[in-house]
Design a protein around this motif. Structure first.
Motif, mmCIF file in Angstrom:
data_model
loop_
_atom_site.group_PDB
_atom_site.id
_atom_site.type_symbol
_atom_site.label_atom_id
_atom_site.label_comp_id
_atom_site.label_asym_id
_atom_site.label_seq_id
_atom_site.Cartn_x
_atom_site.Cartn_y
_atom_site.Cartn_z
ATOM 1 N N TYR B 142 16.236 14.808 22.945
ATOM 2 C CA TYR B 142 16.232 15.148 24.454
ATOM 3 C C TYR B 142 17.191 16.297 24.793
ATOM 4 O O TYR B 142 16.784 17.029 25.498
ATOM 5 C CB TYR B 142 16.920 13.880 25.297
ATOM 6 N N ALA B 146 16.087 20.085 26.044
ATOM 7 C CA ALA B 146 16.273 20.636 27.377
ATOM 8 C C ALA B 146 17.138 21.852 27.036
ATOM 9 O O ALA B 146 17.948 22.673 28.002
ATOM 10 C CB ALA B 146 17.328 19.653 27.965
ATOM 11 N N ASP B 148 16.200 24.972 26.500
ATOM 12 C CA ASP B 148 16.026 26.046 27.235
ATOM 13 C C ASP B 148 16.425 25.889 28.613
ATOM 14 O O ASP B 148 16.383 24.801 29.143
ATOM 15 C CB ASP B 148 14.436 26.133 27.317
ATOM 16 N N SER B 149 17.119 26.931 29.324
ATOM 17 C CA SER B 149 17.888 26.612 30.567
ATOM 18 C C SER B 149 16.833 26.543 31.782
ATOM 19 O O SER B 149 17.324 26.003 32.877
ATOM 20 C CB SER B 149 18.731 27.622 30.581
ATOM 21 N N SER B 150 15.442 26.284 31.630
ATOM 22 C CA SER B 150 14.582 26.164 32.881
ATOM 23 C C SER B 150 14.768 24.757 33.275
ATOM 24 O O SER B 150 14.932 23.920 32.534
ATOM 25 C CB SER B 150 13.292 26.870 32.454
ATOM 26 N N PRO B 151 14.447 24.622 34.628
ATOM 27 C CA PRO B 151 14.363 23.004 35.031
ATOM 28 C C PRO B 151 13.352 22.502 34.881
ATOM 29 O O PRO B 151 13.126 21.199 34.348
ATOM 30 C CB PRO B 151 14.305 23.329 36.582
ATOM 31 N N ALA B 152 12.240 23.123 34.284
ATOM 32 C CA ALA B 152 11.022 22.466 33.811
ATOM 33 C C ALA B 152 11.299 21.804 32.467
ATOM 34 O O ALA B 152 10.909 20.650 32.200
ATOM 35 C CB ALA B 152 9.809 23.298 33.659
ATOM 36 N N ALA B 153 12.131 22.537 31.630
ATOM 37 C CA ALA B 153 12.479 21.970 30.415
ATOM 38 C C ALA B 153 13.422 20.549 30.532
ATOM 39 O O ALA B 153 13.121 19.646 29.665
ATOM 40 C CB ALA B 153 13.427 22.785 29.536
ATOM 41 N N ALA B 154 14.151 20.689 31.576
ATOM 42 C CA ALA B 154 14.888 19.608 31.807
ATOM 43 C C ALA B 154 14.357 18.306 32.309
ATOM 44 O O ALA B 154 14.390 17.204 31.934
ATOM 45 C CB ALA B 154 16.279 19.898 32.932
ATOM 46 N N TYR B 155 13.316 18.540 32.915
ATOM 47 C CA TYR B 155 12.225 17.742 33.628
ATOM 48 C C TYR B 155 11.421 17.127 32.268
ATOM 49 O O TYR B 155 11.263 16.033 32.385
ATOM 50 C CB TYR B 155 11.316 18.133 34.784
ATOM 51 N N SER B 157 12.249 16.960 29.499
ATOM 52 C CA SER B 157 13.274 16.176 28.568
ATOM 53 C C SER B 157 13.499 14.887 29.393
ATOM 54 O O SER B 157 13.626 13.938 28.478
ATOM 55 C CB SER B 157 14.490 16.959 28.404
ATOM 56 N N LEU B 158 13.875 14.810 30.607
ATOM 57 C CA LEU B 158 14.001 13.718 31.283
ATOM 58 C C LEU B 158 12.700 12.694 31.123
ATOM 59 O O LEU B 158 12.999 11.423 30.857
ATOM 60 C CB LEU B 158 14.233 13.695 32.843
ATOM 61 N N LEU B 161 13.051 11.364 27.775
ATOM 62 C CA LEU B 161 14.077 10.254 27.514
ATOM 63 C C LEU B 161 13.609 9.003 28.293
ATOM 64 O O LEU B 161 13.739 7.955 27.524
ATOM 65 C CB LEU B 161 15.191 10.751 28.385
#
Lengths: 119, 493
Positions: B142, B146, B148-155, B157-158, B161
């Motif tokens: 996870y 994430a 990669d610093s883009s918010p799409a990557a965080a989303y 990843s979530l 998760l």
């Protein structure tokens, strides 16, 4: 049936908690609520493990209690580990939510999808 | 040298902490620590493999507590080759990350943490310990998706998760049922106590269902695959290669261990519905994954759906329930790891050099990147199953096993999937070699601002090595089956 439910109410409670948590994960559009629901879901499983260790009139297997039924310590130990895993997951999840909020300005899944579709 | 087995798990955990500690004083030390760790992993895993080849399977009691109460690590004919695969892909990925993003000490810490989780997942002989390693692997993945610093990557990843945690929790619940039914967590011990409880006991059936669904999420079988395309597409190329090659592979390996090492072949024979459901789920994933791959435009997304299809093949091999098919599934498991890692790394080279994101962007790159394109072509044909590359013996053994078991539909599914695989990889090769370059007029400035010459020789060498390994392993496939053989003999007697 009623007797079975009455004698196994801890299992029943565990499954109800589990189902509530799972429903929350699927149904809530708010990402923070999703993570909280994920926690609730895991707690249901923890409760299932703990209640499986129960022995009527059992004592903890720590120190000297003399003869007598002991509560199995194994599920407790396992769940101690699982709780640690759960805490880590929550921490990572919330850190991701912070970044998502910074990027999209919203915690609502629908709004985030719309922003993504616009890009 | 049985200690090598436990060092395989302990060394990366230490290596995961070092970059964070030393990195405070010497910035950038992480990559050298990760490199040292990866080289050590390769050496240790080869030691384990050598031990298994010369002396047979062995086990290690963690902290000296004997199983079934202590945790047992197992080195045998199946876990040892998988450990070598994990170590060598990790080494390739670490080298690749030197010239590609993301870097930084925390990144290498996470990478080492992921390696620890994967090695533990493959080596463990304890079902609860397997859960812990499953979650260690998950947590590291996870974080890496994430990175990669883009918010799409965080989303993405979530999403991974949430789905991944639900999967792992189902697995844990299944382990709970097994514990209630048998009172033990050791795999070998479970295999002998489950028949005493009875294969058709509701507790055992529930445990099987929950464990298979839980691992099915991690393997990315069809209806449970939704996290995978986003996670692969949004993460940096280095990470997509690592997780595509290893994370689902380790989960599929865990599924194999649980089905054969815990529930045993007799369970599959005694409960036909369990076997048939698994077969049906795998068969549907094979076809649906391949069809979805054919319609994708995004290159990494296409490779992700291809993974859904190919892990379906592995699970088919596992669930048919005879030796030939199982050998095919395991070979494809190892082979897919090598091939997918190579393909993602090649895509990384194209992306860095020419800003390639979609299938269309590949147009005419065959002349500009002759070596990488050739390696990409070899890997693609290997995925399709063209002999002598490693993609062929896996699929061939699964088909032979299916025919032996009288499962003609499965054989047809495998052949169809090979044709569909040719369909989507053929499109890529057609773009690479037979389409006029659309960006020919303006080669100096690319979509991501990079220049073609930026792509270092090291990156291209790694891709070529992966292609050579895919072909070389194909020649070595019969020896690989001989390595698996002792384990399968234990499971099939």
């Amino acid at each position: 049936m009623i007797e079975l439910l009455a004698s196994h109410y801890t299992y029943l409670t565990a499954m109800v908690i589990l189902a509530v948590g799972l429903y929350g994960v699927v149904a809530s559009p708010n990402l923070v609520k999703k993570i909280v629901a994920l926690n609730v879901f895991q707690v249901g499983i923890f409760l299932f493990f703990i209640s499986s260790a129960f022995v009527l009139d059992g004592v903890p297997a720590i120190g000297t209690h003399g003869p007598g039924p002991y509560v199995s310590p194994l599920p407790h130990v396992l769940i101690l580990t699982a709780i640690v895993v759960g805490v880590s997951l929550t921490a990572v999840g919330l850190a991701l939510v912070v970044r998502i909020y910074d990027g999209y300005g919203s915690l609502n899944e629908q709004v985030i999808r719309e922003v993504q579709a616009d890009d | 040298m049985t200690d090598a087995l436990v060092l395989l798990v302990v060394a990366p955990i230490v290596a995961a902490l070092l970059p964070l500690g030393i990195g405070l004083f010497i910035r950038g030390s992480g990559q050298y620590i990760a490199l040292a760790m990866a080289v050590l992993q390769v050496a240790l895993s080869l030691l384990v493999l050598e031990e298994v080849l010369t002396a047979g399977a062995f086990s290690y009691d963690v902290a000296g507590y004997a199983p079934p109460f202590g945790i047992e690590l197992i080195g045998d004919g199946v876990s040892a080759p998988l450990l070598v695969l994990i170590a060598s892909v990790t080494l390739a990925v670490v080298l690749y990350s030197f010239r590609s993003g993301p870097q930084g000490d925390s990144f290498y810490g996470e990478l080492a943490f992921l390696t620890a989780g994967l090695s533990g997942l493959v080596a463990t002989g304890d079902v609860f310990n397997l859960y812990v390693f499953l979650e260690i692997t998950g947590l590291a993945t996870y974080a890496l998706v994430a990175s990669d610093s883009s918010p799409a990557a965080a989303y993405a990843s979530l999403k991974y998760l949430i789905v991944g945690t639900i999967g792992a929790s189902f697995y844990l619940l299944g382990v709970g049922y097994l514990l209630v039914a048998t009172g033990t967590l050791n795999m070998a011990d479970l295999a002998s106590s489950i028949p005493e409880v009875g294969y058709t006991s509701p507790l055992i059936l529930a445990a099987f269902g929950l464990i298979v669904v839980g691992l099915g999420v991690k393997v990315a079988l069809f209806p449970l695959h939704t996290w995978q395309p986003d996670a692969y597409a949004e993460s940096p190329h280095t990470i997509s290669a690592h997780i595509a090659a290893l994370v689902s592979t380790a989960a599929a390996y865990a599924l194999f261990r649980i089905v054969y090492g815990v529930f045993t072949v007799d369970f599959l024979a005694a409960v036909p519905i369990a076997r048939d459901t698994l077969l049906a789920a795998a068969g549907i994933s094979v076809i649906v994954g391949a069809v979805l791959a054919v319609v994708q435009r995004d290159l990494k997304r296409m490779l992700a759906y291809s993974s859904v299809s190919h892990f379906g093949l592995v699970v088919l091999g596992v669930s048919i329930g005879n030796e030939t098919a199982l050998a095919g599934g395991l070979i494809h498991l190892v082979g897919h790891g090598v091939m997918k890692a190579g393909l993602f790394l090649a895509v990384g080279v194209f992306a860095m050099g020419a800003g390639v994101k979609t299938v269309q962007d590949l147009s005419g790159l065959g002349t500009r990147y002759p070596i990488t394109s050739a390696a990409f072509g070899v890997l693609a044909f290997s995925m399709v199953g063209v002999p002598p590359a490693i993609g062929f013996p896996g699929k061939w053994n699964i088909i032979m096993g299916a025919v032996q078991a009288g499962e003609w539909i499965v054989a047809v599914i495998v052949v169809t999937s090979a044709l569909l695989t040719l369909g989507y990889f053929g499109r890529l090769l057609e773009r690479l070699y037979f389409t006029e370059s659309i960006t020919n007029t303006d080669q100096s400035v690319k979509a991501d601002g990079g220049h073609p010459e930026d792509v270092s020789v090291l990156l291209r060498t790694i891709v070529v090595v992966a292609a050579l390994a895919a072909v070389g392993l194909g020649f070595w496939a019969t020896e690989l089956i001989d390595v698996f053989q002792p384990v399968m003999e234990v499971y099939f007697t």
